[in-house]
Scaffold this motif. Structure first.
Motif, PDB file in Angstrom:
ATOM      1  N   ILE A  92      67.541  78.158 -25.211  1.00  0.00           N
ATOM      2  CA  ILE A  92      67.233  79.736 -24.949  1.00  0.00           C
ATOM      3  C   ILE A  92      68.005  80.321 -26.162  1.00  0.00           C
ATOM      4  O   ILE A  92      69.080  80.052 -26.417  1.00  0.00           O
ATOM      5  N   LEU A  93      67.258  81.120 -26.891  1.00  0.00           N
ATOM      6  CA  LEU A  93      67.631  81.721 -27.933  1.00  0.00           C
ATOM      7  C   LEU A  93      67.881  83.220 -27.921  1.00  0.00           C
ATOM      8  O   LEU A  93      67.134  83.765 -27.224  1.00  0.00           O
ATOM      9  N   PHE A  94      68.833  83.808 -28.808  1.00  0.00           N
ATOM     10  CA  PHE A  94      69.005  85.272 -28.539  1.00  0.00           C
ATOM     11  C   PHE A  94      68.311  86.092 -29.868  1.00  0.00           C
ATOM     12  O   PHE A  94      68.990  86.005 -30.951  1.00  0.00           O
ATOM     13  N   ASP A  95      67.502  86.880 -29.614  1.00  0.00           N
ATOM     14  CA  ASP A  95      67.239  88.108 -30.543  1.00  0.00           C
ATOM     15  C   ASP A  95      67.433  89.385 -30.145  1.00  0.00           C
ATOM     16  O   ASP A  95      66.722  90.222 -29.560  1.00  0.00           O
ATOM     17  N   LYS A  96      68.873  89.625 -30.266  1.00  0.00           N
ATOM     18  CA  LYS A  96      69.391  90.811 -29.764  1.00  0.00           C
ATOM     19  C   LYS A  96      68.946  92.149 -30.359  1.00  0.00           C
ATOM     20  O   LYS A  96      68.984  93.093 -29.652  1.00  0.00           O
ATOM     21  N   LYS A  97      68.586  92.103 -31.709  1.00  0.00           N
ATOM     22  CA  LYS A  97      68.084  93.313 -32.266  1.00  0.00           C
ATOM     23  C   LYS A  97      66.481  93.435 -32.512  1.00  0.00           C
ATOM     24  O   LYS A  97      65.996  94.258 -33.300  1.00  0.00           O
ATOM     25  N   ASN A  98      66.051  92.334 -31.944  1.00  0.00           N
ATOM     26  CA  ASN A  98      64.557  92.442 -31.775  1.00  0.00           C
ATOM     27  C   ASN A  98      63.948  92.247 -33.263  1.00  0.00           C
ATOM     28  O   ASN A  98      62.803  92.741 -33.437  1.00  0.00           O
ATOM     29  N   LEU A 123      68.778  82.009 -35.190  1.00  0.00           N
ATOM     30  CA  LEU A 123      69.078  82.814 -34.060  1.00  0.00           C
ATOM     31  C   LEU A 123      70.245  81.679 -33.141  1.00  0.00           C
ATOM     32  O   LEU A 123      70.201  80.568 -32.864  1.00  0.00           O
ATOM     33  N   ARG A 124      71.112  82.610 -32.611  1.00  0.00           N
ATOM     34  CA  ARG A 124      72.238  81.746 -31.805  1.00  0.00           C
ATOM     35  C   ARG A 124      71.434  81.737 -30.523  1.00  0.00           C
ATOM     36  O   ARG A 124      70.783  82.351 -29.900  1.00  0.00           O
ATOM     37  N   GLY A 125      71.878  80.380 -29.894  1.00  0.00           N
ATOM     38  CA  GLY A 125      71.302  79.956 -28.716  1.00  0.00           C
ATOM     39  C   GLY A 125      72.250  80.086 -27.582  1.00  0.00           C
ATOM     40  O   GLY A 125      73.433  80.300 -27.729  1.00  0.00           O
ATOM     41  N   LEU A 126      71.748  80.033 -26.471  1.00  0.00           N
ATOM     42  CA  LEU A 126      72.906  79.969 -25.205  1.00  0.00           C
ATOM     43  C   LEU A 126      73.833  78.957 -25.234  1.00  0.00           C
ATOM     44  O   LEU A 126      74.758  79.029 -24.725  1.00  0.00           O
ATOM     45  N   ASP A 127      73.567  78.003 -25.948  1.00  0.00           N
ATOM     46  CA  ASP A 127      74.294  76.810 -26.158  1.00  0.00           C
ATOM     47  C   ASP A 127      75.546  77.177 -27.343  1.00  0.00           C
ATOM     48  O   ASP A 127      76.492  76.354 -27.247  1.00  0.00           O
TER      49      ASP A 127
END
Length: 176
Positions: free
Chosen positions: A123-129, A47-51
């Motif tokens: 903080i990581l992004f799981d945009k598609k859940n 997962l891509r992070g906020l960083d």
């Protein structure tokens, strides 16, 4: 031909009942197959992070992990953020990493929330859940506690307060 019709109808009806029972049984009991439980390894993710960096479990190998699934629209998630931040500050020097996996929100919303709250753990992004489904997260927030050997030692569903979170992390650290 009329006499043969009745047994064929009974066979077809029986097959429909069996297939329907199988489908219902799979949906009810088979749906949790593959969802991680205590004692399992957590499912892998990239997962891509906020960083801007890609985060995965390999990156944190040998560290105790607190994997928290959250969203800004979730009141309980927002309520527990200060406790997560406090515990991050307390435990990060003891090889404990808190990963906040945001579920389905855009970068700007998450970045603004993080800025307002002062959270500085990854903080990581799981945009598609996709990871939410892999972990079987239903109620928000849900938190997985993973020891340094890479095994889930407990799963907490719902809001964590400072005391409970501290106890969970102490148990996590002691389990290594």
């Amino acid at each position: 031909m009329g006499k043969a019709r009745r047994p064929v109808q009974i066979i077809i009806l029986t097959l429909i009942v069996i297939l329907g029972g199988y489908a219902i049984g799979t949906a009810v009991f088979g749906g949790e197959k593959g969802i991680p439980q205590a004692g399992d390894k957590p499912p892998a993710f990239n997962l891509r992070g906020l960083d801007g960096q890609v985060h995965n479990l390999e990156k944190y190998q040998g560290k105790a992990l607190v994997i928290n699934f959250w969203a800004t629209w979730c009141t309980y998630c927002v309520n527990e953020m200060p406790a997560l931040q406090t515990q991050w500050e307390k435990w990060k020097d003891q090889d404990v990493v808190i990963l906040g996996i945001n579920t389905g929100e855009d970068d700007l919303t998450v970045a603004n929330f993080v800025k307002q709250t002062g959270v500085d753990f990854p903080i990581l992004f799981d945009k598609k859940n996709e990871i939410v489904r892999k972990y079987g997260v239903v109620p928000m927030p849900t938190t997985f506690f993973v020891n340094k050997r890479g095994k889930i030692i407990s799963i907490h569903q719902g809001e964590l307060n400072l005391k409970t979170l501290n106890q969970q992390i102490a148990t996590l650290v002691a389990s290594n």
